[in-house]
Motif scaffolding. Structure first.
Motif, PDB file in Angstrom:
ATOM      1  N   LEU A  30      -2.767  37.625 107.694  1.00 18.84           N
ATOM      2  CA  LEU A  30      -2.722  37.681 106.234  1.00 18.84           C
ATOM      3  C   LEU A  30      -1.287  37.618 105.725  1.00 18.84           C
ATOM      4  N   MET A  31      -0.371  38.312 106.388  1.00 18.15           N
ATOM      5  CA  MET A  31       1.029  38.294 105.962  1.00 18.15           C
ATOM      6  C   MET A  31       1.655  36.920 106.194  1.00 18.15           C
ATOM      7  N   ARG A  34       0.297  34.741 103.403  1.00 18.54           N
ATOM      8  CA  ARG A  34       0.934  35.101 102.132  1.00 18.54           C
ATOM      9  C   ARG A  34       2.348  34.544 102.051  1.00 18.54           C
ATOM     10  N   THR A  35       3.092  34.673 103.135  1.00 20.00           N
ATOM     11  CA  THR A  35       4.466  34.168 103.170  1.00 20.00           C
ATOM     12  C   THR A  35       4.491  32.655 102.985  1.00 20.00           C
ATOM     13  N   HIS A  38       3.662  31.679  99.307  1.00 21.37           N
ATOM     14  CA  HIS A  38       4.775  31.964  98.391  1.00 21.37           C
ATOM     15  C   HIS A  38       5.929  30.989  98.605  1.00 21.37           C
ATOM     16  N   GLY A  43       3.859  31.769  93.726  1.00 22.84           N
ATOM     17  CA  GLY A  43       2.868  32.831  93.675  1.00 22.84           C
ATOM     18  C   GLY A  43       2.233  33.048  92.326  1.00 22.84           C
TER      19      GLY A  43
END
Length: 195
Positions: A30-31, A34-35, A38, A43
């Motif tokens: 998930l991280m 997300r990275t 973005h 975002g």
């Protein structure tokens, strides 16, 4: 939208893209996602896109139930017709037990099958009446493509084989149409494509 509760057992040895994210433990995937979003997309959604996204989420559960049910029925029908099909909840699938354990026995909306030759695979997808030829997934419409000439085009033959992608592989992202209509469409296209 991606929903990840951190309960999936990500095999770090086979997912080098997660290197550097181990510190997040079960949230490593998930991280990473997300990275990437973005860094590559930004975002902030526009208000209309955010509204439409929220609107779609309200019926996501219902749509996924229908998609999973249709995919399972289509996979069983193809298997019953003697077509080599890959779908995780079929009895012969090596992923069956894991799928039953982690996904409550739902196999998802993606399946693949093989037709015997690249030429017959092209004929089959061109004869389908209900499915659209497209590379996205998770649509309400059934989508098909030849992964070896599209999403796996730049992969080596070894990488394709490791992923179960061959020249005669057809990938299906099943939609919410009537399951009987889909089954009839695919079986007819396979019968006509082999002639």
């Amino acid at each position: 939208m991606v929903v990840d509760g951190g309960s999936f057992s990500w095999d770090r040895a086979h997912l080098p893209a997660l290197a550097g994210f181990e510190k997040f433990g079960k949230l490593a995937f998930l991280m990473r996602l997300r990275t990437d979003i973005h860094e590559n997309l930004g975002g902030c959604l526009s208000p209309m896109n955010a509204f439409l996204g929220t609107l779609g989420l309200e019926t996501l559960g219902l749509r996924m139930e229908r998609i999973c049910e249709n995919a399972a029925r289509l996979a069983e029908a193809l298997k019953g017709a003697g077509i080599p099909v890959n779908y995780p909840v079929l009895d012969e699938s090596p992923c069956r037990d894991l799928c039953r354990e982690q996904f409550r026995g739902l196999g998802g909306g993606i399946l693949t099958f093989r037709t015997g030759s690249a030429d017959s695979a092209r004929k089959v997808i061109n004869r389908l009446r209900y499915a659209c030829i497209a590379s996205n997934i998770g649509d309400i419409r059934t989508l098909v493509l030849l992964p070896s000439t599209t999403i796996f085009l730049k992969n080596t033959d070894r990488q394709k084989a490791d992923a179960g992608v061959f020249n005669d592989t057809v990938r299906v992202s099943v939609g919410i149409e009537d399951a009987e209509d889909l089954i009839e469409d695919f079986l007819t296209a396979l019968k006509d494509g082999s002639e």
